[in-house]
Scaffold this motif. Sequence first.
Motif, PDB file in Angstrom:
ATOM      1  N   HIS A 290       9.999 -37.399  -4.932  1.00  0.00           N
ATOM      2  CA  HIS A 290       9.259 -37.850  -3.760  1.00  0.00           C
ATOM      3  C   HIS A 290       9.242 -36.731  -2.723  1.00  0.00           C
TER       4      HIS A 290
ATOM      5  N   SER B 204       9.910 -36.058   1.262  1.00  0.00           N
ATOM      6  CA  SER B 204      10.530 -36.484   2.532  1.00  0.00           C
ATOM      7  C   SER B 204      11.512 -37.629   2.297  1.00  0.00           C
ATOM      8  N   ALA B 205      12.300 -37.880   3.329  1.00  0.00           N
ATOM      9  CA  ALA B 205      13.385 -38.867   3.219  1.00  0.00           C
ATOM     10  C   ALA B 205      12.895 -40.302   3.371  1.00  0.00           C
ATOM     11  N   TYR B 206      11.648 -40.489   3.780  1.00  0.00           N
ATOM     12  CA  TYR B 206      11.175 -41.829   4.107  1.00  0.00           C
ATOM     13  C   TYR B 206      11.254 -42.782   2.910  1.00  0.00           C
ATOM     14  N   GLU B 207      10.909 -42.271   1.737  1.00  0.00           N
ATOM     15  CA  GLU B 207      10.919 -43.144   0.560  1.00  0.00           C
ATOM     16  C   GLU B 207      12.319 -43.686   0.261  1.00  0.00           C
ATOM     17  N   VAL B 208      13.325 -42.830   0.335  1.00  0.00           N
ATOM     18  CA  VAL B 208      14.693 -43.286   0.065  1.00  0.00           C
ATOM     19  C   VAL B 208      15.158 -44.264   1.147  1.00  0.00           C
ATOM     20  N   GLU B 209      14.805 -43.972   2.404  1.00  0.00           N
ATOM     21  CA  GLU B 209      15.162 -44.888   3.488  1.00  0.00           C
ATOM     22  C   GLU B 209      14.541 -46.259   3.255  1.00  0.00           C
TER      23      GLU B 209
ATOM     24  N   LYS C 268      16.445 -48.165   0.523  1.00  0.00           N
ATOM     25  CA  LYS C 268      17.692 -48.734   1.077  1.00  0.00           C
ATOM     26  C   LYS C 268      17.388 -49.983   1.908  1.00  0.00           C
TER      27      LYS C 268
ATOM     28  N   LEU D 177      19.979 -44.248  -6.401  1.00  0.00           N
ATOM     29  CA  LEU D 177      19.963 -43.139  -5.453  1.00  0.00           C
ATOM     30  C   LEU D 177      20.167 -41.770  -6.100  1.00  0.00           C
TER      31      LEU D 177
ATOM     32  N   ASP E 214      14.160 -35.129  -3.557  1.00  0.00           N
ATOM     33  CA  ASP E 214      13.290 -34.913  -2.404  1.00  0.00           C
ATOM     34  C   ASP E 214      12.787 -33.467  -2.433  1.00  0.00           C
TER      35      ASP E 214
ATOM     36  N   HIS F  78      10.577 -32.030  -0.626  1.00  0.00           N
ATOM     37  CA  HIS F  78      10.435 -31.458   0.712  1.00  0.00           C
ATOM     38  C   HIS F  78      11.745 -30.807   1.141  1.00  0.00           C
ATOM     39  N   ASP F  79      12.841 -31.498   0.920  1.00  0.00           N
ATOM     40  CA  ASP F  79      14.155 -30.952   1.259  1.00  0.00           C
ATOM     41  C   ASP F  79      14.437 -29.677   0.458  1.00  0.00           C
TER      42      ASP F  79
END
Length: 493
Positions: free
Chosen positions: A375, A377-382, A385, A402, A407, A409-410
């Motif tokens: 994915h 960015s972090a938005y999908e993992v957030e 959760k 998880l 990510d 992007h990271d």
Amino acid sequence: MIVLTDDLLLNYTRCTRRAYLTVYGDRSQRTADKEFVLKLRREHQRLVQDHLTGQTVVTPDYAPGDWQAGAEQTELLMAQGVEQIHRGILYWDAPLSTLDSLTTTPQAITAVGRPTLLVKQTGSSRFGDWCYRPVNIKLGKRPKSEYKIVAAFQAILLAHVQIMPPTLAQLILRDGGTYWVDLAQWEGKVWEVILDCLTMLGAEEIPEVFISRQRCSLCPWYDHCHQEAAASQHLSLVPGVTPSRYSALQAVGITELAQLAQLDPQCLQPEVDRPIAAQMQQQALALVDDRALPTPEAMVRSQTFPPLAPIELYFDLEAEPDRNVDFLFGVLCVNHVKQTETFHGFFAEKPENEPLIWQQFLALLHRYPTAPIVHFSAYEVETIKRLTKRYRMSQHPLKTLLPRFIDVHDWLLKLAVLPVESYSLKSVAKWLGFTWRDEGLSGDQTVCLYEKWLEAGDQDALATIIRYNEDDCRATHKLRLWLTEWQRSLHNL
């Protein structure tokens, strides 16, 4: 004569250049308001109507734009002691010095305030044993300083009308919360802003362009300003250059991209930490050379970059924050062995169908229990959760999901510096040569399209949303492949 409205003052607090262009700009260079802006206006109107439901309010009757007539009607209603005046006009046409005893500026202005409501309260005014306070209903989620400045500006005009300055103004925000503005506390600040704004407008000298991606994206002058910034290679287009860092660069004589590319990071201390200054220098160098550069830590970090797996799932979602719903889970299943690609779009035809598409999405992940979930960015993992907590997932434990997420992007920020204006998926994928089938479409616009689907069952809107989401997944896949090759190239240096 300068017409100073509360909307103009609000724009000035956010962007001095926008306020200038509103007054003096060439209207042909202004783009039409985006669909998302129109959607926000409709939402604001609904918010106001929801608040007024069941209440008695009176609205002054005047022709649109005839503020003086609106002000006269508003004063008549105030004199009658109407409990709540909706969309009243506060108007003052005089030399500025008559508004503020602290200034001797003779400049003539017309000042116009348009609070959502004027609410009657006990007190004393030229109308009798009652007075009014301004109330503003805003779509924001917190009481921003610019809201308070506008309220204080309206209070100054209201004091002129009723010969009694209000002590408090009220903000009603999207969450229904009420916030009180101490007008005495903000009076000095609002006069500072008013005088600065009038000085800028009086000088008739356009403020320097500065592209701030979050603030500028919905502005109707964005294309015009961006074109000017791009033509001059303005440093605000360099990722990492914020207004405060730009000031620090100017202080040491750095005003051009080529100069920033040769920057000694030490020279910006203590205003800018050395690692941040070094990042800006590297970013400028990538732009000047038009090529990707390794980050200082790229060689070490690349050793842990996950290799391609036989099957990978590329995940992107679309959400409507105001309805608090994630309405589309998109997954591109890529089989690198068989060289096949299959897209799955789990779409909530109604917001209440979110639990259904959530379970469908989880079932697909379970079908490929070892496949990495890639994915951007972090938005999908957030979101995973948050939804796990909301729906109390037990069949597919979060602790097993998880570790599968990658990510990109990271990883991109860890491994490479690209010659791009931003590290958004759109900007990065465009540099990689990827194009979306619906050019110019954005995530904000998919929210508008979802609204069209809900209101009218618009099949074209639905198809566009799914197509856009699939392209997001494919752009993420393209970046994943590029990072894999980039990692290999680092080890061949």
